[in-house]
Design a protein around this motif. Sequence first.
Motif, PDB file in Angstrom:
ATOM      1  N   GLU A  49       0.633  -1.358   0.142  1.00 57.84           N
ATOM      2  CA  GLU A  49      -0.035  -0.034   0.022  1.00 57.84           C
ATOM      3  C   GLU A  49       0.890   1.335  -0.029  1.00 57.84           C
ATOM      4  O   GLU A  49       1.619   1.563   1.175  1.00 57.84           O
ATOM      5  CB  GLU A  49      -0.809   0.090   1.110  1.00 57.84           C
ATOM      6  CG  GLU A  49      -1.518   1.387   1.515  1.00 57.84           C
ATOM      7  CD  GLU A  49      -2.409   1.825   0.032  1.00 57.84           C
ATOM      8  OE1 GLU A  49      -2.032   2.896  -0.329  1.00 57.84           O
ATOM      9  OE2 GLU A  49      -3.341   0.971  -0.293  1.00 57.84           O
ATOM     10  N   PRO A  50       0.725   1.870  -1.130  1.00 59.12           N
ATOM     11  CA  PRO A  50       1.614   3.148  -1.209  1.00 59.12           C
ATOM     12  C   PRO A  50       1.227   4.412  -0.156  1.00 59.12           C
ATOM     13  O   PRO A  50       2.170   5.338   0.314  1.00 59.12           O
ATOM     14  CB  PRO A  50       1.573   3.846  -2.769  1.00 59.12           C
ATOM     15  CG  PRO A  50       1.076   2.435  -3.431  1.00 59.12           C
ATOM     16  CD  PRO A  50       0.240   1.803  -2.225  1.00 59.12           C
ATOM     17  N   GLY A  84       4.260   3.015   1.342  1.00 56.61           N
ATOM     18  CA  GLY A  84       5.310   2.772   0.027  1.00 56.61           C
ATOM     19  C   GLY A  84       6.553   1.829   0.618  1.00 56.61           C
ATOM     20  O   GLY A  84       7.466   2.138  -0.199  1.00 56.61           O
ATOM     21  N   GLN A  85       6.546   1.110   1.530  1.00 62.26           N
ATOM     22  CA  GLN A  85       7.819   0.194   1.956  1.00 62.26           C
ATOM     23  C   GLN A  85       8.008  -0.665   0.790  1.00 62.26           C
ATOM     24  O   GLN A  85       9.192  -0.701   0.582  1.00 62.26           O
ATOM     25  CB  GLN A  85       7.430  -0.658   3.060  1.00 62.26           C
ATOM     26  CG  GLN A  85       7.146   0.210   4.318  1.00 62.26           C
ATOM     27  CD  GLN A  85       6.831  -0.779   5.649  1.00 62.26           C
ATOM     28  OE1 GLN A  85       7.542  -1.553   5.870  1.00 62.26           O
ATOM     29  NE2 GLN A  85       5.470  -0.698   6.137  1.00 62.26           N
ATOM     30  N   LEU A  86       7.072  -1.067  -0.062  1.00 60.85           N
ATOM     31  CA  LEU A  86       7.414  -1.854  -1.206  1.00 60.85           C
ATOM     32  C   LEU A  86       7.406  -1.090  -2.537  1.00 60.85           C
ATOM     33  O   LEU A  86       7.470  -1.798  -3.496  1.00 60.85           O
ATOM     34  CB  LEU A  86       6.624  -3.036  -1.243  1.00 60.85           C
ATOM     35  CG  LEU A  86       6.447  -4.046   0.230  1.00 60.85           C
ATOM     36  CD1 LEU A  86       5.464  -5.320  -0.217  1.00 60.85           C
ATOM     37  CD2 LEU A  86       7.803  -4.333   0.527  1.00 60.85           C
ATOM     38  N   GLY A  87       7.224   0.282  -2.612  1.00 57.93           N
ATOM     39  CA  GLY A  87       7.249   0.756  -3.658  1.00 57.93           C
ATOM     40  C   GLY A  87       6.188   1.711  -3.997  1.00 57.93           C
ATOM     41  O   GLY A  87       5.046   1.540  -3.183  1.00 57.93           O
ATOM     42  N   ASP A  88       6.164   2.484  -4.871  1.00 56.49           N
ATOM     43  CA  ASP A  88       4.819   3.535  -5.083  1.00 56.49           C
ATOM     44  C   ASP A  88       3.948   2.748  -6.022  1.00 56.49           C
ATOM     45  O   ASP A  88       4.310   1.586  -6.038  1.00 56.49           O
ATOM     46  CB  ASP A  88       5.558   4.860  -5.723  1.00 56.49           C
ATOM     47  CG  ASP A  88       6.283   4.515  -7.082  1.00 56.49           C
ATOM     48  OD1 ASP A  88       6.139   3.389  -7.734  1.00 56.49           O
ATOM     49  OD2 ASP A  88       6.760   5.525  -7.570  1.00 56.49           O
ATOM     50  N   ILE A 100       6.333 -10.772  -7.497  1.00 57.14           N
ATOM     51  CA  ILE A 100       7.069 -10.195  -6.590  1.00 57.14           C
ATOM     52  C   ILE A 100       6.449  -9.973  -5.338  1.00 57.14           C
ATOM     53  O   ILE A 100       6.714 -10.391  -4.170  1.00 57.14           O
ATOM     54  CB  ILE A 100       8.118  -8.971  -6.900  1.00 57.14           C
ATOM     55  CG1 ILE A 100       9.068  -9.631  -7.877  1.00 57.14           C
ATOM     56  CG2 ILE A 100       9.003  -8.946  -5.854  1.00 57.14           C
ATOM     57  CD1 ILE A 100       9.946  -8.387  -8.757  1.00 57.14           C
ATOM     58  N   ILE A 101       5.357  -9.187  -5.579  1.00 56.73           N
ATOM     59  CA  ILE A 101       4.422  -8.966  -4.389  1.00 56.73           C
ATOM     60  C   ILE A 101       3.221  -9.595  -4.834  1.00 56.73           C
ATOM     61  O   ILE A 101       2.657  -9.873  -6.211  1.00 56.73           O
ATOM     62  CB  ILE A 101       3.944  -7.381  -4.466  1.00 56.73           C
ATOM     63  CG1 ILE A 101       5.376  -6.629  -3.960  1.00 56.73           C
ATOM     64  CG2 ILE A 101       2.923  -7.025  -3.637  1.00 56.73           C
ATOM     65  CD1 ILE A 101       5.194  -5.125  -4.432  1.00 56.73           C
ATOM     66  N   ASP A 102       2.183 -10.072  -3.742  1.00 56.03           N
ATOM     67  CA  ASP A 102       1.127 -10.856  -4.162  1.00 56.03           C
ATOM     68  C   ASP A 102      -0.013  -9.936  -4.104  1.00 56.03           C
ATOM     69  O   ASP A 102      -0.791 -10.334  -5.217  1.00 56.03           O
ATOM     70  CB  ASP A 102       0.673 -11.628  -2.667  1.00 56.03           C
ATOM     71  CG  ASP A 102       2.200 -12.628  -2.368  1.00 56.03           C
ATOM     72  OD1 ASP A 102       2.247 -13.374  -3.413  1.00 56.03           O
ATOM     73  OD2 ASP A 102       2.693 -12.671  -1.382  1.00 56.03           O
ATOM     74  N   ILE A 103      -0.229  -8.885  -3.553  1.00 58.11           N
ATOM     75  CA  ILE A 103      -1.251  -8.139  -3.314  1.00 58.11           C
ATOM     76  C   ILE A 103      -0.886  -6.632  -3.671  1.00 58.11           C
ATOM     77  O   ILE A 103       0.068  -6.219  -2.812  1.00 58.11           O
ATOM     78  CB  ILE A 103      -2.266  -8.372  -2.471  1.00 58.11           C
ATOM     79  CG1 ILE A 103      -2.876  -9.804  -2.553  1.00 58.11           C
ATOM     80  CG2 ILE A 103      -3.429  -7.336  -2.663  1.00 58.11           C
ATOM     81  CD1 ILE A 103      -3.735 -10.125  -1.147  1.00 58.11           C
ATOM     82  N   GLY A 104      -1.680  -5.646  -4.387  1.00 57.68           N
ATOM     83  CA  GLY A 104      -1.223  -4.624  -4.247  1.00 57.68           C
ATOM     84  C   GLY A 104      -2.391  -3.537  -4.604  1.00 57.68           C
ATOM     85  O   GLY A 104      -3.506  -4.079  -4.847  1.00 57.68           O
ATOM     86  N   ARG A 105      -2.158  -2.055  -4.298  1.00 56.30           N
ATOM     87  CA  ARG A 105      -3.402  -1.386  -4.471  1.00 56.30           C
ATOM     88  C   ARG A 105      -2.845  -0.037  -5.170  1.00 56.30           C
ATOM     89  O   ARG A 105      -2.013   0.580  -4.993  1.00 56.30           O
ATOM     90  CB  ARG A 105      -4.014  -0.761  -3.264  1.00 56.30           C
ATOM     91  CG  ARG A 105      -5.332  -0.081  -3.134  1.00 56.30           C
ATOM     92  CD  ARG A 105      -5.446   1.272  -3.379  1.00 56.30           C
ATOM     93  NE  ARG A 105      -4.545   1.958  -3.082  1.00 56.30           N
ATOM     94  CZ  ARG A 105      -3.948   3.140  -3.299  1.00 56.30           C
ATOM     95  NH1 ARG A 105      -4.258   3.670  -4.336  1.00 56.30           N
ATOM     96  NH2 ARG A 105      -3.011   3.839  -2.672  1.00 56.30           N
ATOM     97  N   ALA A 106      -3.569   0.564  -6.270  1.00 61.30           N
ATOM     98  CA  ALA A 106      -3.476   1.639  -7.030  1.00 61.30           C
ATOM     99  C   ALA A 106      -4.458   2.251  -7.580  1.00 61.30           C
ATOM    100  O   ALA A 106      -5.369   1.606  -7.497  1.00 61.30           O
ATOM    101  CB  ALA A 106      -2.311   1.201  -8.330  1.00 61.30           C
ATOM    102  N   LEU A 206       3.361  16.560 -14.374  1.00 64.55           N
ATOM    103  CA  LEU A 206       4.373  16.881 -13.368  1.00 64.55           C
ATOM    104  C   LEU A 206       4.260  15.649 -12.526  1.00 64.55           C
ATOM    105  O   LEU A 206       3.065  15.245 -12.170  1.00 64.55           O
ATOM    106  CB  LEU A 206       4.266  17.756 -12.566  1.00 64.55           C
ATOM    107  CG  LEU A 206       4.931  19.321 -13.054  1.00 64.55           C
ATOM    108  CD1 LEU A 206       4.642  20.468 -12.052  1.00 64.55           C
ATOM    109  CD2 LEU A 206       6.431  19.064 -13.459  1.00 64.55           C
ATOM    110  N   ALA A 207       5.317  15.044 -11.874  1.00 65.38           N
ATOM    111  CA  ALA A 207       5.155  14.224 -10.883  1.00 65.38           C
ATOM    112  C   ALA A 207       4.617  14.536  -9.662  1.00 65.38           C
ATOM    113  O   ALA A 207       4.811  15.700  -9.301  1.00 65.38           O
ATOM    114  CB  ALA A 207       6.618  13.396 -10.680  1.00 65.38           C
TER     115      ALA A 207
END
Length: 342
Positions: A49-50, A84-88, A100-106, A206-207
């Motif tokens: 979770e970012p 964001g421990q595992l990335g944005d 590499i990651i099992d579950i994500g949210r975006a 822009l970022a």
Amino acid sequence: MKRLSRKLVVFMAAVLMIFGIAGCSSSAGTAKNESAVKSGEEIVLKLSEPQVDDYPDSIAEKEFAKKVEELSDGRIKVEVYTGGQLGDETTTIEQTQVGIIDIGRANAGPLTQFADSLGIFSFPFLFDSREHMWNALESSLREDLFSDLEESDLICLAFYDAGARSFYSTDPIETVKDLKGKKIRVMQNDILIDAFKKLGTSPTPLAASEVYSALQMGVIEGGENNVSTYVADGHFEVAKNFTLSEHLRIPGVLFMSKSSWDQLSEDDQKIIKEAALESEKTQLEEYDKYAQTSMDRVMEAGNNVVELSDKERSEFREKVQPLYKEYESTYGDLFKAIEDTR
């Protein structure tokens, strides 16, 4: 539509970080350990979770994890890594896609790169209200969008509410004419860039991390986002006008790696689905509270909150209608499906 060309690069960049976290875990197995699944031993799924720990999505995901553990009698555990421990968001999508990651949210915005149909959420004034959006998401449209993303090795589990995006600026925006020529930060998204041009702005991709300083230095004159992010990112400190245009509603998506999903039994897949759908209710409740707290902070700061009349909002909407005609061949069926849920 698959976007898999970056798999190897993503894997090499992330593998040390993920292995480092896995090395600290006391779990008996993961979804990628097929023997653990078959023997009925403990399964541990890592969720990225970012957003920060107390964000509505994070709270909902922790409830999701509790429900999964409850329904599986403690056999399946979901470890939620927030902040964001595992990335944005983009990194989370790519690492989940390759397993590499099992579950994500975006947010559905960046997910458009992996499922063209999710670009439907980039059209301003697509929904009349939050109720309209959820009517659409609870219709057959849900499965259509979910199946499209599966082609990119991602299994959709749930939609999360991300509020309505509105304009904020250094000078007030009270009518659509006030947007003319203004440099407004926009996400890197072709549909949105076209839409903002039609609204008369000078859209400036822009970022998110660059927006605060760009507002401070006058590089841009405004941006657009939900009120929670407007406050959380500190933009309310440097752009003190918030116009309730509510022009976009782009939901978040909770998704799972297809490789992890395929190694679960059918019963375990049902557990994951049931828990994910229940987490939608938690997320909605938490988002309402979070958004209200954010708006309270805006008001306490003395910022100018502009409420548009129905006539003024209609003028905004009319400006972007040509965009729908231009994309009719691509999104016509989805436009109709959403129209039918009004």
